[in-house]
Design a protein around this motif. Structure first.
Motif, mmCIF file in Angstrom:
data_model
loop_
_atom_site.group_PDB
_atom_site.id
_atom_site.type_symbol
_atom_site.label_atom_id
_atom_site.label_comp_id
_atom_site.label_asym_id
_atom_site.label_seq_id
_atom_site.Cartn_x
_atom_site.Cartn_y
_atom_site.Cartn_z
ATOM 1 N N ALA A 186 0.816 -1.231 -0.046
ATOM 2 C CA ALA A 186 -0.066 -0.067 0.061
ATOM 3 C C ALA A 186 0.891 1.252 -0.143
ATOM 4 N N SER A 187 1.869 1.275 0.722
ATOM 5 C CA SER A 187 2.703 2.474 0.555
ATOM 6 C C SER A 187 4.227 1.903 0.765
ATOM 7 N N LEU A 188 5.097 3.040 0.989
ATOM 8 C CA LEU A 188 6.563 2.638 1.140
ATOM 9 C C LEU A 188 7.485 3.725 1.399
ATOM 10 N N ALA A 189 8.619 3.547 2.140
ATOM 11 C CA ALA A 189 9.493 4.494 2.527
ATOM 12 C C ALA A 189 10.942 4.047 2.067
ATOM 13 N N MET A 190 12.015 4.876 1.724
ATOM 14 C CA MET A 190 13.212 4.575 1.347
ATOM 15 C C MET A 190 14.312 5.104 2.153
ATOM 16 N N SER A 191 15.221 4.198 2.511
ATOM 17 C CA SER A 191 16.182 4.712 3.617
ATOM 18 C C SER A 191 17.469 4.667 2.571
ATOM 19 N N GLU A 192 18.754 4.626 2.945
ATOM 20 C CA GLU A 192 19.854 4.847 2.137
ATOM 21 C C GLU A 192 20.321 3.624 1.538
ATOM 22 N N SER A 193 19.736 2.663 1.951
ATOM 23 C CA SER A 193 20.111 1.134 1.209
ATOM 24 C C SER A 193 18.923 0.057 1.289
ATOM 25 N N GLU A 258 18.266 6.144 8.011
ATOM 26 C CA GLU A 258 18.582 4.881 8.727
ATOM 27 C C GLU A 258 17.834 4.332 9.569
ATOM 28 N N HIS A 259 16.556 5.050 9.735
ATOM 29 C CA HIS A 259 15.400 4.521 10.381
ATOM 30 C C HIS A 259 14.030 4.580 9.916
ATOM 31 N N VAL A 260 13.331 3.940 10.480
ATOM 32 C CA VAL A 260 11.847 4.034 9.945
ATOM 33 C C VAL A 260 10.810 4.057 11.037
ATOM 34 N N THR A 271 9.591 2.349 15.992
ATOM 35 C CA THR A 271 10.805 2.570 15.229
ATOM 36 C C THR A 271 11.694 1.409 15.110
ATOM 37 N N ALA A 272 12.493 1.367 14.150
ATOM 38 C CA ALA A 272 13.451 0.333 13.719
ATOM 39 C C ALA A 272 14.196 0.772 12.856
ATOM 40 N N ALA A 273 15.577 -0.048 12.895
ATOM 41 C CA ALA A 273 16.753 0.514 11.822
ATOM 42 C C ALA A 273 16.442 0.064 10.651
ATOM 43 N N SER A 274 16.440 0.770 9.456
ATOM 44 C CA SER A 274 16.086 0.504 8.250
ATOM 45 C C SER A 274 17.298 0.458 7.337
ATOM 46 N N SER A 275 18.713 0.498 7.817
ATOM 47 C CA SER A 275 19.713 0.543 7.084
ATOM 48 C C SER A 275 20.762 -0.728 6.961
ATOM 49 N N THR A 276 21.135 -1.139 6.025
ATOM 50 C CA THR A 276 22.234 -2.222 6.020
ATOM 51 C C THR A 276 23.560 -1.667 6.474
ATOM 52 N N GLU A 277 23.925 -0.391 5.827
ATOM 53 C CA GLU A 277 25.047 0.254 6.169
ATOM 54 C C GLU A 277 25.473 0.908 7.518
ATOM 55 N N ASN A 278 24.390 1.396 8.431
ATOM 56 C CA ASN A 278 24.644 2.023 9.452
ATOM 57 C C ASN A 278 23.659 1.777 10.504
ATOM 58 N N TYR A 279 23.691 1.757 11.758
ATOM 59 C CA TYR A 279 22.673 1.696 12.606
ATOM 60 C C TYR A 279 22.551 3.244 13.321
ATOM 61 N N PRO A 280 21.317 3.437 13.628
ATOM 62 C CA PRO A 280 21.006 4.804 14.123
ATOM 63 C C PRO A 280 21.679 5.162 15.265
ATOM 64 N N THR A 281 22.345 6.302 15.235
ATOM 65 C CA THR A 281 23.194 6.702 16.472
ATOM 66 C C THR A 281 22.770 7.943 16.983
ATOM 67 N N LEU A 282 21.778 8.786 16.240
ATOM 68 C CA LEU A 282 21.340 10.023 16.663
ATOM 69 C C LEU A 282 20.177 10.115 17.395
ATOM 70 N N GLY A 283 19.640 9.220 18.024
ATOM 71 C CA GLY A 283 18.640 9.239 18.570
ATOM 72 C C GLY A 283 17.266 9.216 17.925
ATOM 73 N N GLN A 284 17.247 8.904 16.702
ATOM 74 C CA GLN A 284 16.025 8.831 15.776
ATOM 75 C C GLN A 284 15.155 7.756 16.273
ATOM 76 N N LEU A 285 15.688 6.636 16.887
ATOM 77 C CA LEU A 285 14.838 5.797 17.269
ATOM 78 C C LEU A 285 13.984 5.946 18.376
ATOM 79 N N GLY A 286 14.258 7.003 19.143
ATOM 80 C CA GLY A 286 13.467 7.706 20.237
ATOM 81 C C GLY A 286 13.442 6.748 21.465
ATOM 82 N N VAL A 287 14.388 5.964 21.641
ATOM 83 C CA VAL A 287 14.515 5.195 22.810
ATOM 84 C C VAL A 287 15.800 5.562 23.603
#
Length: 575
Positions: A186-193, A258-260, A271-287
């Motif tokens: 139904a819908s989609l989002a794109m990360s860096e990878s 890097e996140h969704v 929230t969840a990580a959405s990048s194969t290259e990098n794990y979210p490290t800027l607080g964007q997961l909200g945890v």
């Protein structure tokens, strides 16, 4: 040649006509006879009459010749002519309804901007597409969703299949190709990878953007309605599995680099990580405190609930490259993640460039508390920029009397922005690196129109916004009609479309103006021409409201939507 002749004198034009030998002799002979003092005629007066007539005829011929060469030959025969009154067919309105007719005739997709990675136009050698151009693959198609990035593009077809293209997808086969099918997406989002896709039943799929990684990665086990008939999928993908309550499902997804961010039917945010290259490290997961080293055991893309939002029902979510936002049903806006450019709407502190705990964005301080009650109605984000719209209601002040306040109860719709504005992305008329306090987009604030049904002024809200990395598009909710009748079919109505504005970076012509200069204030662009070699009447671009149109031999209810990506823009017909 014609331009040169137009500048020549009448005499020169007459000489170019080369009069006949008889004419030259008639003109020259009398002159020679007068010079020599001899004349064969015994009637001098008759000779002068002949000379005069000859000169008059020659002058008239020269003038007519000159007029013919300069394109004014009609005026040579008609001394004066009353201008013909042009009759205009007011029922045609080609300029205003050019997009409507085209949408009805051939729905599809228009793209423009960077084409270095064959995203805007895979079949073109152009490095940049300067103005909106038809994407031939999607001609006569309506889509569920459409996303474009500088390196790759993705779309969901009417029947829920995923289509990908661009060199980010494949260096050799970058033309549109169906990949993930049969999932009723139904819908989609794109990360860096990776691409995160949401199905109609609430399932969330995560798959690599790269075609080679889809082929070489681990394949998921798929079941079948036929017992013992299941097997492995044809391409690599994962299914994100958030912990949901009974009858709860994911309804909305928004992605960063890097996140969704996911919103459920119960108003919870995950929230969840959405990048194969990098794990979210800027607080964007909200945890709070969550990093690669402190993450719980299990897959790296495990889903996490944003527990700081418990007790609040979230109705909207938004995400930039490295930050996220959530709007609750009571009009409060929560923000978390990267704040390096002030995109969270609070002061940038070098020692604390990001925030991993959601907090309420202070909006009330920008309004006079005694006289106005602000409520945030919508939010949008992209890159390092945030936008939100506020309805400000005029209330009775402490020492005011209702009879003295003429605008009591009136509502003003304002648009605010914060974050990175060096490309003019904030839309405030300024070029600024960091905007860590809220700044009003004046061109989109305080707009209103007269409502004939209620006999009063009503505010014009933004219908939606699409925020790219460097540029933005905003659609006004201002659908109007000149006959006062609301009809679903555009070919039976005189409705105008929704106004759409563009601003921000334009290095790759992503604003669609045909020029490379950036815009720091919202502005119109021209509607694309269907036939570049035969220009149509100029008209500003408008988005068509939901209406009935023909797709092949079917009647489909559709609308036009706008999408801003990383240096690329698009308009598509959506179901």
């Amino acid at each position: 040649m014609l331009a040169t002749r137009a500048r020549q004198s009448t005499a020169q034009a007459a000489r170019q006509l080369r009069p006949s030998t008889l004419t030259r002799r008639t003109l020259n002979a009398p002159c020679r006879r007068l010079a020599s003092g001899k004349s064969r005629s015994s009637n001098p007066a008759g000779n002068w009459i002949g000379i005069s007539l000859g000169v008059a005829v020659t002058g008239t011929a020269g003038f007519l010749g000159y007029s013919y060469l300069t394109g004014d030959w009609k005026e040579a025969w008609i001394e004066s002519q009353t201008p013909k009154k042009e009759i205009i067919d007011v029922n045609d309105l080609r300029a205003q309804f050019i997009q409507e007719k085209r949408s009805l005739r051939t729905p599809g997709v228009y793209t423009w901007g960077s084409n270095e990675f064959k995203v805007a136009d895979p079949g073109s050698k152009d490095a940049d597409v300067k103005t909106p151009r038809r994407f031939r693959y999607f001609n006569k198609q309506v889509l569920r969703d459409f996303k474009v990035d500088e390196k790759s593009g993705a779309a969901i077809t009417e029947n829920g299949d995923l289509v990908q293209w661009g060199k980010g997808f494949s260096e050799t086969e970058f033309k549109p190709t169906k990949t993930l099918t049969g999932k009723n997406l139904a819908s989609l989002a794109m990360s860096e990878s990776r691409i995160i896709a949401l199905s109609s039943d609430g399932s969330v799929y995560s798959l690599p953007i790269s075609k080679s990684e889809q082929a070489s990665g681990p394949k998921a086990r798929e079941g079948s309605w036929v017992p013992f008939w299941g097997g492995n999928s044809t391409l690599s993908y994962r299914i994100l599995k958030p912990k949901l309550g009974l009858g709860e499902k994911v309804t909305t997804i928004r992605g960063g680099q890097e996140h969704v961010v996911m919103l459920t039917s119960s108003g919870r945010v995950l929230t969840a990580a959405s990048s194969t290259e990098n794990y979210p490290t800027l607080g964007q997961l909200g945890v709070p405190g969550l990093t690669w080293s402190t993450r719980p055991s299990g897959p790296a893309d495990a889903c996490h609930e944003v527990t700081s939002l418990k007790g609040s029902k979230v109705t909207q979510i938004a995400s930039g490259d490295y930050h996220a936002l959530a709007l609750t049903n009571d009009g409060r806006l929560f923000a978390w993640g990267d704040n390096s450019f002030g995109q969270l709407g609070v002061e940038f502190i070098p020692e604390e460039p990001s925030r991993d705990t959601p907090f309420v964005v202070p909006v009330e301080k920008y309004y006079r508390k005694q006289f106005y009650a602000p409520t945030i109605t919508s939010v949008a984000a992209g890159g390092a920029t945030t936008f939100f719209n506020v309805d400000s209601k005029r209330i009775l002040g402490r020492d005011e009397e209702a009879s003295n306040v003429r605008d009591l109860g009136s509502v003003t719709a304002d648009t605010w922005s914060c974050g990175r504005g060096i490309w003019g992305t904030l839309g405030t008329g300024r070029w600024i690196h960091i905007q860590d306090s809220l700044s009003k987009v004046k061109d989109l604030s305080g707009l209103g129109e007269y409502d004939e049904k209620t006999n009063q002024m009503t505010p014009i809200h933004l219908r939606n916004m699409s925020v790219g990395t460097t540029h933005v598009a905003a659609v006004l909710d201002n659908k109007t009609s000149i006959n006062g009748k609301n009809k679903n079919s555009l070919d039976k109505s005189s409705d105008f479309g929704y106004e759409v504005f563009w601003w921000g970076g334009n290095e790759h012509f992503q604003l669609g103006t045909g020029k490379r200069s950036n815009q720091c204030r919202p502005s119109y662009i021209k509607a694309p021409s269907e036939y570049p070699k035969k220009p149509e009447p100029e008209a500003r671009l408008q988005l068509m409201p939901r209406h009935k149109g023909r797709v092949d031999k079917r009647t489909v209810t559709m609308e036009q939507r706008v999408e801003c990506g990383r240096n690329v823009s698009a308009i598509y017909s959506a179901v």
